[in-house]
Design a protein around this motif. Structure first.
Motif, PDB file in Angstrom:
ATOM      1  N   ASP A 126       0.235  -3.968  57.668  1.00 60.81           N
ATOM      2  CA  ASP A 126       0.810  -5.288  57.415  1.00 60.81           C
ATOM      3  C   ASP A 126       1.028  -5.548  55.927  1.00 60.81           C
ATOM      4  OD1 ASP A 126       0.870  -5.745  60.121  1.00 60.81           O
ATOM      5  OD2 ASP A 126      -0.932  -7.005  60.156  1.00 60.81           O
ATOM      6  N   GLN A 127       0.279  -4.876  55.083  1.00 60.32           N
ATOM      7  CA  GLN A 127       0.447  -5.012  53.632  1.00 60.32           C
ATOM      8  C   GLN A 127       1.605  -4.158  53.110  1.00 60.32           C
ATOM      9  OE1 GLN A 127      -3.368  -3.922  52.019  1.00 60.32           O
ATOM     10  NE2 GLN A 127      -4.360  -5.785  52.764  1.00 60.32           N
TER      11      GLN A 127
ATOM     12  N   GLU B 103      -4.310  -3.997  59.016  1.00 58.92           N
ATOM     13  CA  GLU B 103      -4.186  -4.699  57.734  1.00 58.92           C
ATOM     14  C   GLU B 103      -3.407  -3.867  56.722  1.00 58.92           C
ATOM     15  OE1 GLU B 103      -8.076  -5.810  56.362  1.00 58.92           O
ATOM     16  OE2 GLU B 103      -8.493  -6.946  58.196  1.00 58.92           O
TER      17      GLU B 103
ATOM     18  N   ARG C 141       1.811  -0.768  53.113  1.00 61.46           N
ATOM     19  CA  ARG C 141       1.345   0.431  52.423  1.00 61.46           C
ATOM     20  C   ARG C 141       1.554   1.703  53.235  1.00 61.46           C
ATOM     21  NH1 ARG C 141      -4.483  -1.679  50.894  1.00 61.46           N
ATOM     22  NH2 ARG C 141      -4.879   0.537  51.075  1.00 61.46           N
TER      23      ARG C 141
END
Length: 85
Positions: free
Chosen positions: A24-25, A21, A27
């Motif tokens: 995928d963001q 996650e 970061r």
């Protein structure tokens, strides 16, 4: 080794799904390029990970499929940590 698996095995992030996650963001960057969870890492790569208001720069020392908890920190070296406004 995949980025998400490295983050889990090295215990930089506790769960592989959480590592996916975060990647995928957008970061996480590897050697200056934005990385996906499936990005393949090599020894010597430099990761920049954004945890909330903190940027952590990490250098990959070695890649291992499994590692004991007390040896996990040998997989990476923290180059710098900085606060972000």
């Amino acid at each position: 080794m995949r980025l998400d698996k490295f983050l889990k095995v090295s215990r930089l992030i506790k769960r592989r799904t959480l590592a996916k996650e975060v990647a995928d963001q957008g970061r996480i960057s590897v050697n200056g390029n934005q990385a996906k969870a499936s990005t393949v890492l090599a020894t010597g790569d430099e990761l920049v990970i954004r945890f909330g208001q903190k940027l952590v720069t990490v250098k990959v020392n070695n890649l291992r499929e499994t590692v004991r908890k007390d040896e996990a920190e040998t997989m990476y070296t923290i180059v710098k940590e900085e606060q972000v406004q």
